[in-house]
Scaffold this active site. Structure first.
Site, short mmCIF file in Angstrom:
data_model
loop_
_atom_site.label_atom_id
_atom_site.label_comp_id
_atom_site.label_asym_id
_atom_site.label_seq_id
_atom_site.Cartn_x
_atom_site.Cartn_y
_atom_site.Cartn_z
CB CYS A 27 33.14 27.34 25.94
SG CYS A 27 32.69 26.33 27.38
N GLY A 49 35.40 57.68 38.83
CA GLY A 49 36.80 57.25 38.73
C GLY A 49 37.68 57.80 39.83
CB CYS A 88 32.40 29.41 30.13
SG CYS A 88 31.65 29.70 28.53
CB CYS A 95 28.43 26.34 26.51
SG CYS A 95 29.38 27.85 26.39
CB CYS A 119 29.31 27.79 30.95
SG CYS A 119 29.99 26.45 29.96
#
Lengths: 258, 371, 304
Positions: C245, C36, C270, C248, C276
């Site tokens: 979606c 980080g 998606c 899909c 997808c």
């Protein structure tokens, strides 16, 4: 109660090149004691305050602060991390101009809550409750909590700054002309409030002021400065009622005559 | 079935073909040669070399051509090439006192050793469009006189004899000059690194900042002590040899601003200096750089920092036009994932707002009914 | 001056010279060692503009080898122009194999999304970062923000979240949502939607972040805690979509809104195109995908 001071100031001097800011200042500050530093502008009182609060490094001298574990620590030998931690928990600093001590573009609630968040409080409800409580104690209406200080009057801003400083329960507060720049009637109310809070919380405070009335009302003891030196010190009532040094006599008489 | 728009490779390929076509322009007109660009648009080439920080007129001319005359695009092309070059070593500092001067003017002395030399300048031309230039007319051959060998000391060296002007800055013993292309910047920054950044900083940005100091935003009372343009030798030390080897000559523009200074606790009253040095011929850039350099020395000289031009982090972080253009123009890239997130949030806040308003309305209505 | 292109022709494998790669790898190693923490590095000019992924490209160029398989996505999709361009760059300068399948990639370079499919051990996710400093918009000065990180002074970050709640009743940050890494450094996850934040937590893959213009590299090593900042009584929440979606039928995925006409017709699909497609290949169908032909009318298929 301990019989040791909170702050031990020894021979603090600050030079700007050849010019004296303040020279050879020593005193002790006791728990619950309010000390006023008075003098005209240019007398070195603000330099001294900045040295004591480590906002400025002195040229020589030492200041020892008794931490919560009762051990004395030399402020000038602390790491920056330790000093900054001290400043946002155990100390407060009230600026003459509230804009210097507040975040003008965040709400009053966040201004008060910031120190709590800085030391790890992560409960919104609790932070907000503490902010509400403190706004009440400095006589700011609860429904102003989400307003920004930009929308506040000078007196309200100053009271908000005080709340922001006191929310972490500091033991020592530095104040630089806390009532400067305010109307006389607003000054009186603020002084009243400050006196109440200091007494109630048992705060120690160092107050820099050019106004002897402020010193009279707030402080137990006072230091009179001129040209960077202490010319007289003692209990406030004694110094003001029976000044010894010629300069103090002049200062007191000039105020009384006005 | 729905098929999302594909911004595929074919589209990119075709776009670039179109770009190449537009770059060429009308094919019945002869294409520009690099010699023409380097020879006749030489100040454009100079700017690309300066801000691209690579001294190569041929490559700079190519970049100008490839960029269709877009200077920042050309600078970017040159920079992207430069960064791939291996680093063999560092040359010695160039000696501008030994410059083969083509132009030299001083605003502080009427006459001085070596004299004033106007050289090829736009100054004092009347800015009237010249229709003759639209034709292919050869200008008159310039007058020439034999070079005299009179020395041309720098104005700062002349003033230095009296001790009235600060000396050339010198690095502390233990410090080698840094290299902003090899080390990430850190603030506060030393002057050697600042000067490097300014020297390849954007001309327009530095010009505006320099101008702002003249209008009171960080005023530093400048006099154009000297501006000189000419060729200097570039020399490098080779470990096996006990003399420096000359790599070649480059043309540079140097500007020394002389600035009034009242003195401080540490320094007696004297003239201070702002310094500008740029590849090629660019007085505007060198002067602006010198103003900015002086403004950025505020902290060192104990002056209050009140203006943008004095703010090191502000000036240095934003003076590079390759960085600036990339980040501003990246807003063209798709951001629809983030925009979707914001869209969702605004819709939610709108819903909450309407709910609050309705609740308020109902409260009002019920109160009215009760009254 | 004749054909200067002769002098330009040769570039090193993966474009950067080996010295530069070594310098960047050192920065990456340091970043992994201090999760980080933003490591300054001497970012180079790249042949694409600053702000267009130069940080990610430098990181990828420094870690990629001839046997790697590269996937590049922008907004979750493999076929957006900038993703196409960066993929083509690495094909040209490193001759590496490329893929659109998340599972097949050894390195995934991304802008603004994390793939829906959980990453595995051994994979590296390289983020393109525009502004690496999470405190930048609260405090513009680098000198000050570095000090705040060093001293762990993050109160200001929570002040912002507090203000959101006070004003809106909830936290109003939707992307580039700040996280705390391994309990120490507050980090900007790059402008991914906060929907993706939980995917960073204890990920099995190595996550590297490159900011070219700002000259910073940072990292989240595998199996590292990544916690989104919040309040105990206002916990972090991700976006939720009201519908699956349209192609899909996938739930719990991030969706793009596609405008179908100017009558308010729209559909949600998606954002992760590979995810997808894989679902559709596996036989999943959304309400606009149709069985084996286009739906009769697309514009009727907006949100309900």
């Amino acid at each position: 109660m301990t019989d040791e001071p909170l702050l031990r100031v020894r021979s603090v001097s600050k030079f700007y090149g050849n010019r004296i800011g303040c020279e050879d200042i020593s005193f002790d500050l006791w728990p619950g004691e309010v000390l006023a530093v008075v003098g005209e502008s240019g007398s070195g009182k603000t330099t001294l305050l900045n040295c004591l609060s480590t906002r400025l490094m002195p040229t020589s001298g030492s200041v020892a602060y008794r931490m919560r574990d009762n051990a004395f620590h030399d402020l000038y030998r602390m790491s920056e991390a330790e000093r900054r931690m001290l400043m946002r928990t155990d100390w407060g600093f009230v600026h003459q101009n509230p804009a210097d001590g507040l975040r003008m573009t965040v709400s009053a609630g966040a201004n008060v809550g910031e120190r709590l968040m800085a030391v790890g409080d992560r409960h919104y409800g609790r932070i907000r409750a503490a902010a509400t409580d403190w706004l009440g104690r400095v006589e700011i209406a609860e429904d102003r909590i989400d307003d920004q200080p930009r929308a506040f009057s000078g007196g309200m801003r100053q009271r908000l700054q005080i709340a922001r400083n006191l929310v972490t329960g500091p033991r020592l507060v530095f104040m630089d002309e806390p009532t400067g720049g305010l109307d006389v009637s607003v000054q009186a109310r603020l002084l009243d409030l400050l006196r109440g809070l200091v007494h109630e919380l048992g705060l120690s405070a160092i107050v820099v002021t050019h106004d002897l009335a402020v010193a009279r009302l707030l402080s137990h003891r006072m230091i009179v400065m001129k040209d960077g030196h202490v010319v007289e010190s003692g209990l406030t009532d004694r110094v003001l009622d029976d000044p010894q040094a010629p300069y103090t006599q002049l200062l007191v008489s000039s105020i009384l005559q006005v | 079935m729905y098929v999302a728009v594909k911004g595929g490779e074919a589209a990119i390929r075709n776009a670039h073909r179109l770009l190449a076509d537009r770059r060429r322009g009308d094919r019945s007109v002869p294409a520009l040669t690099l010699e023409q660009i380097a020879g006749q648009l030489s100040l454009a080439v100079d700017r690309v070399m300066a801000e691209g920080s690579l001294y190569d007129t041929g490559l700079a001319a190519l970049a100008v051509k490839q960029a269709r005359g877009d200077m920042i695009e050309a600078i970017f092309l040159l920079r992207a090439y430069r960064t791939t070059l291996p680093r063999f070593g560092y040359t010695r500092p160039v000696d501008t006192a030994a410059m083969r001067v083509e132009r030299r003017v001083s605003a502080t002395y009427k006459d001085l050793p070596g004299g004033q030399l106007l050289g090829p300048t736009f100054d004092y031309t009347h800015r009237l469009l010249d229709p003759e230039l639209a034709e292919d007319q050869d200008p008159a051959v310039p007058e020439a006189r034999a070079a005299d060998d009179e020395a041309m000391p720098r104005v700062s060296d002349i003033l230095a004899h009296e001790g009235l002007i600060e000396e050339d800055g010198s690095l502390p013993e233990d410090r080698e000059p840094g290299d902003i292309t090899r080390e990430p910047p850190e603030f506060p920054m030393q002057r050697d690194l600042r000067l490097q950044a300014l020297s390849r900083g954007d001309e327009g940005f530095l010009l505006a900042l320099g101008y702002s100091t003249q209008r009171g935003f960080g005023r530093n009372h400048p006099f154009a002590g000297e501006i000189r343009i000419g060729a200097v030798e570039v020399e490098i030390d080779v470990p096996e040899l006990d003399f420096p080897v000359t790599l070649g000559r480059i043309r540079v523009t140097e500007c020394q601003m002389v600035n009034q200074f009242k003195g401080s606790m540490k320094v007696p009253p004297q003239f201070t200096r702002g310094y500008g040095l740029v590849f090629g011929q660019s007085e505007r850039k060198a002067m602006a750089m010198a103003l900015c350099d002086r403004a950025l020395r505020a902290a060192e000289l104990g002056e209050d920092i009140t203006a943008p031009a004095q703010d090191e982090e502000f000036v240095i972080s934003h003076c590079d036009n390759v960085q600036a253009t990339g980040f501003v123009e990246h807003l063209k890239l798709p951001h629809y994932v983030d925009f979707q997130a914001e869209l969702g949030l605004v819709r939610q806040m709108r819903r909450e707002y309407e709910e609050r308003r309705r609740a308020g309305d109902e409260a009002t209505t019920s109160r009215e009914a009760a009254e | 001056m004749n054909a200067p292109s002769d002098t330009i022709a040769q570039y090193n494998f993966a474009y950067l010279d080996e010295q530069t790669k070594r310098m960047i790898r050192r920065a990456i190693l340091k970043a992994i060692a201090i999760p980080g923490y933003q490591v300054p590095f001497a970012s180079r000019e790249m042949p694409m503009p600053y702000g267009w992924g130069t940080g990610g490209v430098q990181v990828t160029a420094s870690i990629i080898g001839p046997d790697d398989v590269l996937k590049v996505i922008d907004q979750g999709a493999d076929d957006t122009t900038n993703a196409v361009s960066i993929r083509a760059f690495f094909q040209k300068v490193a001759h590496v194999a490329v893929t659109t399948h998340t599972a097949d990639a050894t390195i995934v370079q991304t802008r603004h999304r994390i793939p829906e499919e959980p990453l595995k051990e051994g994979q590296v996710l390289v983020y393109q970062v525009p502004i690496p400093e999470p405190l930048r918009f609260l405090e513009p000065r680098e000198t000050e923000t570095r000090k705040m990180h060093a001293l762990e002074e993050y109160g200001l970050m929570h002040v912002k979240l507090y203000e959101d709640i006070a004003q809106h009743g909830h936290i109003a940050t939707t992307f580039a949502y700040p996280v705390k890494v391994e309990g120490r450094y507050v980090m900007d996850p790059s402008p991914t939607p906060k929907f993706d934040n939980p995917k960073m937590h204890m990920s099995r893959a190595l996550q590297l972040f490159g900011a070219g213009r700002e000259k910073r590299i940072y990292a989240v090593p595998p199996h590292t805690r990544v916690e989104s900042l919040d309040f105990e009584d206002h916990p972090f929440e991700v976006q939720r979509f009201d519908e699956p979606c349209a192609l899909c039928g996938g739930m719990d995925v991030y969706l793009d809104e596609v405008i179908l006409d100017d009558q308010g017709g729209r559909m949600f699909v998606c954002s992760d195109t590979d995810h997808c497609e894989e679902r559709r290949d596996a036989g999943h169908r959304g309400h606009l995908a149709g069985e084996d032909g286009p739906p009769s009318s697309i514009s009727e298929g907006g949100t309900q």
